[in-house]
Design an enzyme around this catalytic site. Structure first.
Site, mmCIF file in Angstrom:
data_model
loop_
_atom_site.group_PDB
_atom_site.id
_atom_site.type_symbol
_atom_site.label_atom_id
_atom_site.label_comp_id
_atom_site.label_asym_id
_atom_site.label_seq_id
_atom_site.Cartn_x
_atom_site.Cartn_y
_atom_site.Cartn_z
ATOM 1 N N ALA A 82 0.658 6.435 4.205
ATOM 2 C CA ALA A 82 1.475 6.285 5.566
ATOM 3 C C ALA A 82 0.775 5.656 6.585
ATOM 4 C CB ALA A 82 1.705 7.566 6.101
ATOM 5 N N ARG B 275 8.865 -5.089 8.142
ATOM 6 C CA ARG B 275 10.037 -5.434 8.164
ATOM 7 C C ARG B 275 10.900 -4.451 9.092
ATOM 8 N NH1 ARG B 275 9.212 -5.154 1.746
ATOM 9 N NH2 ARG B 275 7.361 -4.463 2.241
ATOM 10 N N GLY C 297 4.837 6.947 1.847
ATOM 11 C CA GLY C 297 5.372 7.737 3.113
ATOM 12 C C GLY C 297 6.820 7.226 3.169
HETATM 13 C C1 UD1 Z 1 5.356 -0.739 -2.767
HETATM 14 C C2 UD1 Z 1 4.854 -1.332 -4.113
HETATM 15 C C3 UD1 Z 1 6.073 -1.784 -5.297
HETATM 16 C C4 UD1 Z 1 7.079 -0.562 -5.166
HETATM 17 C C5 UD1 Z 1 7.840 -0.176 -3.873
HETATM 18 C C6 UD1 Z 1 8.405 1.153 -4.071
HETATM 19 C C7 UD1 Z 1 2.381 -1.973 -3.897
HETATM 20 C C8 UD1 Z 1 1.663 -3.181 -3.784
HETATM 21 N N1 UD1 Z 1 3.755 -2.164 -4.087
HETATM 22 O O1 UD1 Z 1 5.902 -1.965 -2.222
HETATM 23 O O2 UD1 Z 1 5.692 -1.973 -6.438
HETATM 24 O O3 UD1 Z 1 8.273 -1.076 -6.221
HETATM 25 O O4 UD1 Z 1 6.531 0.150 -2.963
HETATM 26 O O5 UD1 Z 1 9.080 1.517 -2.659
HETATM 27 O O6 UD1 Z 1 2.191 -0.849 -3.768
HETATM 28 N N2 UD1 Z 1 0.673 1.639 3.006
HETATM 29 C C9 UD1 Z 1 -0.643 2.032 3.528
HETATM 30 N N3 UD1 Z 1 -1.513 1.273 3.716
HETATM 31 C C10 UD1 Z 1 -1.617 -0.015 3.370
HETATM 32 C C11 UD1 Z 1 -0.345 -0.563 2.887
HETATM 33 C C12 UD1 Z 1 0.844 0.332 2.709
HETATM 34 O O7 UD1 Z 1 -0.772 3.116 3.824
HETATM 35 O O8 UD1 Z 1 -2.446 -0.929 3.486
HETATM 36 C C13 UD1 Z 1 1.832 2.523 2.941
HETATM 37 C C14 UD1 Z 1 2.891 2.022 3.931
HETATM 38 O O9 UD1 Z 1 2.639 2.866 5.051
HETATM 39 C C15 UD1 Z 1 4.017 2.611 2.960
HETATM 40 C C16 UD1 Z 1 3.715 2.571 1.460
HETATM 41 O O10 UD1 Z 1 2.133 2.734 1.727
HETATM 42 O O11 UD1 Z 1 4.427 4.017 3.375
HETATM 43 C C17 UD1 Z 1 4.228 1.273 0.574
HETATM 44 O O12 UD1 Z 1 3.993 0.260 1.360
HETATM 45 P P1 UD1 Z 1 5.143 -1.017 1.441
HETATM 46 O O13 UD1 Z 1 4.346 -2.173 2.179
HETATM 47 O O14 UD1 Z 1 6.384 -0.563 2.061
HETATM 48 O O15 UD1 Z 1 4.916 -1.367 0.095
HETATM 49 P P2 UD1 Z 1 6.280 -2.325 -0.789
HETATM 50 O O16 UD1 Z 1 6.272 -3.648 -0.451
HETATM 51 O O17 UD1 Z 1 7.362 -1.341 -0.390
HETATM 52 CA CA CA Z 2 8.160 0.173 0.716
#
Ligand code: UD1
Ligand code: CA
Length: 469
Positions: free
Chosen positions: A9, A15, A103
């Site tokens: 989270a 976006r 999250g």
């Molecule tokens: C991610 C997955 C994707 C999947 C999708 C499902 C990865 C690389 N990709 O993509 O395969 O289909 O979720 O919804 O994992 N977050 C952190 N720290 C970070 C980056 C992200 O805590 O450094 C948390 C974000 O707050 C978020 C979650 O991880 O809650 C997912 O990150 P997000 O950037 O939304 O990943 P997606 O591009 O949706």
């Molecule tokens: Ca996501």
């Protein structure tokens, strides 16, 4: 088996185009991350749940602190793999199962998390699979990581949308972002994730290929119904999830015996309780920990926030009630405002354009039109005439007004607090009351009426004499 959950989270959620961290945005009356913590509770106690925070970490941690979960900070958001690494120090001596949830997937149910855990933990597969991940098939997989299977049906790799080849983009089997790992193997190999993508991030999804490389099996847990797996990246998806969560709540109420007209227009927070045979009209909002008794009616467009309504209460349309109590058989509205610890007694009535603030209106008392009653204690069977105002504020302090049982306050009276109106007393219409009124007295605080007989006739005569012929 010892099970811990890591919830990611920390991201801002670019976006969302927002200054607020994505997981703090609300859907269905709760922040996104609160829904995920709730789902995680199906497999772990709060002390075995670690939430990784980064953007607005303070706010996220303050919000979740009452649940008793642990926190790990990810100062710089270097990807989902890096985020899991940040949680490691909070999970010392852990060699059971480690689940990872994101999250931003608030529709996920505890039952599904539990089913994933059981698939990975079951004796049959435990020795074979290093990890299980939830997959589903989408008609439009845009934005999701694609799941590439090997000949044996195992997961060979997860390819992110941005990195996918045209052929891989055709794959409609997607990664939900919900995983159950054997903790020992995850921690052994997680350092092998490399930032070999345009964003230079460490993708947790690379673990699938890494585990395969070491001869371990990664299996999928395929869900035919993808509705729980919607990940929120934009406000369009946020609105969609809110709609789904609100519909779940109104459906639950309807199945429990509440009539809801046009439920798609009605907003009900998760904690709200409503008794059976209560009728809720369109565009009503029931928020916070509002509770409503049986056989009530909540009029169109009314907003109730942390309101407590007893049985047989009628709220006419467009009424606002906040942090206040309405007793059995009472009526309020249309267009009433009742707030800050106000109380409408049994069978009492509050009508249009009447505001009650920190005021108790006794049993059977009435204030039907155009009044402000603030910081007042009003006994039973009192009649408050139209246009009555309590002047409770002197510019510095608030003062109390007391009105005894059975008193009659005439229309357009001004009660300058602090002041006591005795039981069974009368206040003449249009009075400004600055001194206490004893019980059973009549108080008149206004100019005596002056009468000039035939004044109009005489005036006309005067005017016509002056007119030139
Ligand atoms: C991610 C997955 C994707 C999947 C999708 C499902 C990865 C690389 N990709 O993509 O395969 O289909 O979720 O919804 O994992 N977050 C952190 N720290 C970070 C980056 C992200 O805590 O450094 C948390 C974000 O707050 C978020 C979650 O991880 O809650 C997912 O990150 P997000 O950037 O939304 O990943 P997606 O591009 O949706
Ligand atoms: Ca996501």
């Amino acid at each position: 088996m010892d099970t811990a959950v890591v919830i990611l989270a920390a991201g801002l959620g670019t976006r969302m185009k927002s200054k607020r961290a994505k997981v703090l945005h609300g859907a269905g009356g709760r922040a996104l991350v609160e829904h995920v913590v709730q789902a995680a509770r199906a497999v772990a106690t709060p002390d075995r749940i670690v939430v990784v925070t980064g953007h607005q970490a303070g706010e996220v941690e303050a919000l979740l602190a009452p649940t008793g979960v642990q926190f790990a900070r990810q100062i710089e958001q270097k990807g989902t793999g890096h985020a899991v690494l940040c949680a490691r120090k909070k999970l010392k001596r852990h060699d059971g199962l480690l689940m990872v949830l994101y999250g931003d997937t608030p529709l996920l149910s505890g039952a599904t998390v539990r089913a994933l855990y059981e698939t990975q933990a079951s004796i049959k597969t435990a020795s074979k699979a290093a990890a299980t991940l939830i997959t589903t098939t989408l008609t439009d997989p845009t934005g999701y990581g694609r799941v590439i299977l090997n000949e044996r049906g195992g997961v060979e790799a997860i390819v992110e949308h941005k990195a996918a080849t045209p052929a891989q983009l055709e794959v409609r089997l997607i990664n939900s972002g919900i995983y159950c790992f054997r903790a020992d193997l995850l921690w052994k190999h997680i350092a092998e994730i490399e930032p070999n993508n345009p964003a230079r991030e460490l993708y947790l999804t690379d673990m699938a290929a890494i585990l395969n490389k070491h001869g371990h099996r990664v299996q999928q847990f395929h869900l035919a119904d993808s509705s729980e797996l919607l990940g929120i990246n934009t406000r369009v998806e946020l609105a969609e999830v809110d709609r789904i969560l609100r519909a779940r709540k109104t459906r639950e109420l309807m199945l429990a015996g509440v009539t809801i007209e046009r439920p798609e227009t009605v907003t009900v927070d998760p904690q709200v309780r409503v008794g059976s045979d209560t009728l809720i009209e369109p565009f009503v909002r029931l928020l916070g920990n509002t509770s409503i008794g049986e056989e009530c009616r909540i009029g169109q467009g009314s907003i109730l926030e942390s309101a407590a309504l007893a049985h047989h209460v009628t709220i006419a349309p467009y009424t606002l009630i906040a942090d206040s109590r309405i007793d059995p058989g009472a009526q309020a509205g249309p267009f009433s405002r009742i707030r800050m610890d106000a109380q409408v007694g049994p069978e009492a009535r509050v009508g249009n354009f009447v505001e009650l603030k920190k005021t108790r209106l006794g049993a059977g008392s009435k204030s039907q039109h155009l009044a402000y009653l603030g910081d007042s204690d009003i006994g039973e069977r009192v009649n408050i005439g139209a246009g009555t105002i309590t002047c409770n504020y002197d510019g510095e302090k608030k003062h109390q007004t007391k009105i005894g049982a059975g008193a009659f306050v005439g229309s357009n009276s001004t009660l300058v607090a602090p002041v006591d109106i005795g039981a069974e007393s009368y206040v003449g219409a249009g009075s400004v009351i600055t001194n206490n009124v004893p019980a059973k007295a009549l108080a008149l605080g206004r100019q005596r009426q002056v009468l000039k007989l035939d004044w109009a006739t005489n005036r006309k005569k005067k005017v016509s004499k002056k007119k030139p012929q």
